[in-house]
Write a protein that holds these residues in place. Sequence first.
Motif, PDB file in Angstrom:
ATOM      1  N   LEU A 214       0.821  -1.219   0.000  1.00  0.00           N
ATOM      2  CA  LEU A 214       0.000   0.000   0.000  1.00  0.00           C
ATOM      3  C   LEU A 214       0.852   1.265   0.000  1.00  0.00           C
ATOM      4  CD1 LEU A 214      -2.772  -1.072   2.526  1.00  0.00           C
ATOM      5  CD2 LEU A 214      -3.060  -0.694   0.073  1.00  0.00           C
ATOM      6  N   ALA A 215       2.041   1.200   0.619  1.00  0.00           N
ATOM      7  CA  ALA A 215       2.915   2.376   0.699  1.00  0.00           C
ATOM      8  C   ALA A 215       3.659   2.643  -0.606  1.00  0.00           C
ATOM      9  CB  ALA A 215       3.916   2.193   1.839  1.00  0.00           C
ATOM     10  N   ASP A 216       3.767   1.646  -1.462  1.00  0.00           N
ATOM     11  CA  ASP A 216       4.509   1.802  -2.712  1.00  0.00           C
ATOM     12  C   ASP A 216       3.588   2.354  -3.802  1.00  0.00           C
ATOM     13  OD1 ASP A 216       7.301   0.607  -3.938  1.00  0.00           O
ATOM     14  OD2 ASP A 216       5.684   0.698  -5.433  1.00  0.00           O
ATOM     15  N   GLU A 217       4.008   3.464  -4.402  1.00  0.00           N
ATOM     16  CA  GLU A 217       3.153   4.117  -5.404  1.00  0.00           C
ATOM     17  C   GLU A 217       3.108   3.358  -6.734  1.00  0.00           C
ATOM     18  OE1 GLU A 217       3.398   8.300  -5.805  1.00  0.00           O
ATOM     19  OE2 GLU A 217       3.715   8.600  -3.668  1.00  0.00           O
ATOM     20  N   ALA A 218       4.108   2.533  -7.012  1.00  0.00           N
ATOM     21  CA  ALA A 218       4.140   1.796  -8.275  1.00  0.00           C
ATOM     22  C   ALA A 218       3.203   0.588  -8.249  1.00  0.00           C
ATOM     23  CB  ALA A 218       5.563   1.344  -8.584  1.00  0.00           C
ATOM     24  N   VAL A 219       2.875   0.129  -7.048  1.00  0.00           N
ATOM     25  CA  VAL A 219       2.041  -1.068  -6.904  1.00  0.00           C
ATOM     26  C   VAL A 219       0.661  -0.651  -6.416  1.00  0.00           C
ATOM     27  CG1 VAL A 219       1.808  -3.267  -5.684  1.00  0.00           C
ATOM     28  CG2 VAL A 219       4.064  -2.434  -6.307  1.00  0.00           C
ATOM     29  N   LYS A 220      -0.345  -1.237  -6.992  1.00  0.00           N
ATOM     30  CA  LYS A 220      -1.703  -0.991  -6.502  1.00  0.00           C
ATOM     31  C   LYS A 220      -1.999  -2.019  -5.425  1.00  0.00           C
ATOM     32  CE  LYS A 220      -3.715   1.267 -10.464  1.00  0.00           C
ATOM     33  NZ  LYS A 220      -4.865   1.367 -11.325  1.00  0.00           N
ATOM     34  N   GLY A 221      -1.632  -1.677  -4.192  1.00  0.00           N
ATOM     35  CA  GLY A 221      -1.766  -2.606  -3.070  1.00  0.00           C
ATOM     36  C   GLY A 221      -3.190  -3.025  -2.787  1.00  0.00           C
ATOM     37  N   MET A 222      -4.155  -2.191  -3.129  1.00  0.00           N
ATOM     38  CA  MET A 222      -5.553  -2.538  -2.873  1.00  0.00           C
ATOM     39  C   MET A 222      -6.032  -3.665  -3.787  1.00  0.00           C
ATOM     40  SD  MET A 222      -6.500  -0.710  -0.347  1.00  0.00           S
ATOM     41  CE  MET A 222      -8.265  -0.831  -0.342  1.00  0.00           C
ATOM     42  N   ASP A 223      -5.357  -3.857  -4.913  1.00  0.00           N
ATOM     43  CA  ASP A 223      -5.765  -4.889  -5.867  1.00  0.00           C
ATOM     44  C   ASP A 223      -5.076  -6.228  -5.615  1.00  0.00           C
ATOM     45  OD1 ASP A 223      -7.319  -2.961  -7.105  1.00  0.00           O
ATOM     46  OD2 ASP A 223      -5.795  -2.447  -8.576  1.00  0.00           O
ATOM     47  N   ILE A 224      -4.221  -6.290  -4.585  1.00  0.00           N
ATOM     48  CA  ILE A 224      -3.448  -7.509  -4.313  1.00  0.00           C
ATOM     49  C   ILE A 224      -3.843  -8.068  -2.949  1.00  0.00           C
ATOM     50  CG2 ILE A 224      -1.139  -8.469  -4.012  1.00  0.00           C
ATOM     51  CD1 ILE A 224      -0.114  -6.158  -5.797  1.00  0.00           C
ATOM     52  N   SER A 225      -4.169  -9.356  -2.928  1.00  0.00           N
ATOM     53  CA  SER A 225      -4.468 -10.043  -1.671  1.00  0.00           C
ATOM     54  C   SER A 225      -3.208 -10.744  -1.181  1.00  0.00           C
ATOM     55  CB  SER A 225      -5.564 -11.083  -1.865  1.00  0.00           C
ATOM     56  OG  SER A 225      -6.772 -10.446  -2.212  1.00  0.00           O
ATOM     57  N   VAL A 226      -3.017 -10.751   0.131  1.00  0.00           N
ATOM     58  CA  VAL A 226      -1.831 -11.357   0.726  1.00  0.00           C
ATOM     59  C   VAL A 226      -2.275 -12.415   1.729  1.00  0.00           C
ATOM     60  CG1 VAL A 226       0.278 -10.930   2.048  1.00  0.00           C
ATOM     61  CG2 VAL A 226      -0.598  -9.160   0.502  1.00  0.00           C
ATOM     62  N   THR A 227      -1.726 -13.624   1.597  1.00  0.00           N
ATOM     63  CA  THR A 227      -1.983 -14.710   2.536  1.00  0.00           C
ATOM     64  C   THR A 227      -0.635 -15.293   2.935  1.00  0.00           C
ATOM     65  OG1 THR A 227      -4.016 -15.217   1.343  1.00  0.00           O
ATOM     66  CG2 THR A 227      -3.238 -16.869   2.895  1.00  0.00           C
ATOM     67  N   THR A 228      -0.462 -15.562   4.233  1.00  0.00           N
ATOM     68  CA  THR A 228       0.806 -16.128   4.703  1.00  0.00           C
ATOM     69  C   THR A 228       0.533 -17.386   5.510  1.00  0.00           C
ATOM     70  OG1 THR A 228       1.674 -13.885   4.889  1.00  0.00           O
ATOM     71  CG2 THR A 228       2.939 -15.625   5.950  1.00  0.00           C
ATOM     72  N   VAL A 229       1.247 -18.444   5.182  1.00  0.00           N
ATOM     73  CA  VAL A 229       1.174 -19.701   5.930  1.00  0.00           C
ATOM     74  C   VAL A 229       2.595 -20.213   6.109  1.00  0.00           C
ATOM     75  CG1 VAL A 229       0.315 -22.068   5.970  1.00  0.00           C
ATOM     76  CG2 VAL A 229      -1.099 -20.256   4.990  1.00  0.00           C
TER      77      VAL A 229
ATOM     78  N   ASN B   6       0.202  -4.157 -14.947  1.00  0.00           N
ATOM     79  CA  ASN B   6       1.313  -4.585 -15.813  1.00  0.00           C
ATOM     80  C   ASN B   6       2.280  -5.501 -15.056  1.00  0.00           C
ATOM     81  OD1 ASN B   6       3.111  -2.827 -14.305  1.00  0.00           O
ATOM     82  ND2 ASN B   6       2.177  -1.126 -15.435  1.00  0.00           N
ATOM     83  N   LYS B   7       3.216  -6.085 -15.805  1.00  0.00           N
ATOM     84  CA  LYS B   7       4.198  -7.026 -15.260  1.00  0.00           C
ATOM     85  C   LYS B   7       5.117  -6.342 -14.252  1.00  0.00           C
ATOM     86  CE  LYS B   7       6.751 -10.887 -15.395  1.00  0.00           C
ATOM     87  NZ  LYS B   7       6.870 -11.416 -14.067  1.00  0.00           N
ATOM     88  N   MET B   8       5.400  -5.060 -14.476  1.00  0.00           N
ATOM     89  CA  MET B   8       6.269  -4.314 -13.566  1.00  0.00           C
ATOM     90  C   MET B   8       5.669  -4.281 -12.153  1.00  0.00           C
ATOM     91  SD  MET B   8       6.965  -1.046 -11.941  1.00  0.00           S
ATOM     92  CE  MET B   8       5.486  -0.285 -12.460  1.00  0.00           C
ATOM     93  N   GLN B   9       4.355  -4.153 -12.037  1.00  0.00           N
ATOM     94  CA  GLN B   9       3.701  -4.153 -10.732  1.00  0.00           C
ATOM     95  C   GLN B   9       3.826  -5.517 -10.050  1.00  0.00           C
ATOM     96  OE1 GLN B   9      -0.254  -2.746 -11.739  1.00  0.00           O
ATOM     97  NE2 GLN B   9       0.225  -0.707 -10.910  1.00  0.00           N
ATOM     98  N   ILE B  10       3.744  -6.574 -10.838  1.00  0.00           N
ATOM     99  CA  ILE B  10       3.918  -7.926 -10.276  1.00  0.00           C
ATOM    100  C   ILE B  10       5.329  -8.077  -9.730  1.00  0.00           C
ATOM    101  CG2 ILE B  10       4.075 -10.390 -10.839  1.00  0.00           C
ATOM    102  CD1 ILE B  10       1.773  -9.955 -12.837  1.00  0.00           C
ATOM    103  N   ASP B  11       6.320  -7.696 -10.527  1.00  0.00           N
ATOM    104  CA  ASP B  11       7.716  -7.818 -10.103  1.00  0.00           C
ATOM    105  C   ASP B  11       7.990  -6.992  -8.845  1.00  0.00           C
ATOM    106  OD1 ASP B  11       8.130  -9.476 -12.283  1.00  0.00           O
ATOM    107  OD2 ASP B  11       8.973  -7.880 -13.544  1.00  0.00           O
ATOM    108  N   ARG B  12       7.455  -5.790  -8.796  1.00  0.00           N
ATOM    109  CA  ARG B  12       7.670  -4.909  -7.643  1.00  0.00           C
ATOM    110  C   ARG B  12       6.972  -5.473  -6.394  1.00  0.00           C
ATOM    111  NH1 ARG B  12      10.938  -1.863  -4.841  1.00  0.00           N
ATOM    112  NH2 ARG B  12       9.875  -0.189  -3.739  1.00  0.00           N
ATOM    113  N   ALA B  13       5.790  -6.011  -6.548  1.00  0.00           N
ATOM    114  CA  ALA B  13       5.064  -6.594  -5.417  1.00  0.00           C
ATOM    115  C   ALA B  13       5.836  -7.783  -4.838  1.00  0.00           C
ATOM    116  CB  ALA B  13       3.661  -7.015  -5.843  1.00  0.00           C
ATOM    117  N   VAL B  14       6.354  -8.633  -5.703  1.00  0.00           N
ATOM    118  CA  VAL B  14       7.141  -9.785  -5.250  1.00  0.00           C
ATOM    119  C   VAL B  14       8.401  -9.298  -4.537  1.00  0.00           C
ATOM    120  CG1 VAL B  14       8.500 -11.770  -6.026  1.00  0.00           C
ATOM    121  CG2 VAL B  14       6.224 -11.363  -6.994  1.00  0.00           C
ATOM    122  N   GLU B  15       9.054  -8.300  -5.101  1.00  0.00           N
ATOM    123  CA  GLU B  15      10.264  -7.727  -4.500  1.00  0.00           C
ATOM    124  C   GLU B  15       9.968  -7.160  -3.102  1.00  0.00           C
ATOM    125  OE1 GLU B  15      12.813  -3.703  -5.413  1.00  0.00           O
ATOM    126  OE2 GLU B  15      12.262  -4.940  -7.143  1.00  0.00           O
TER     127      GLU B  15
END
Length: 135
Positions: A80-95, A107-116
Amino acid sequence: MRTSHPYRLIGASAVALALTALVACGKKETPMEAPPAPPPVSAPAQAPAAIPAPDAPASTTVGEKVDDTVITTKVKTALLADEAVKGMDISVTTVGGEVQLTGVVDNKMQIDRAVELAKAVEGVQRVQDGMTVKK
């Protein structure tokens, strides 16, 4: 002739009721006695090992479950803090320290940045990318 007799009876009853209410209001209540204290509970000699959370696999402890929640929160905050990534459109689950990212991004750049960003969070062991690009 006594035609007012029923009215006097009703009036006298009303006065008696009012006086009773006034007297009752002026009384102070006596405090009730406190219930007896329960007997002291002796502590177990040894604390039990970690107790598994109800919805977690048998090998997951409550501490690990809390850690997963903390990791999820930190990853979501970073997205959510990163302006390049639309954090509201990404769900996060941790196990078990493994983070799963899902959602639709521009775009692909947002995927790469989210993973990073997810990999940079303390406690993350692995990141699974389940995101897709909008068509």
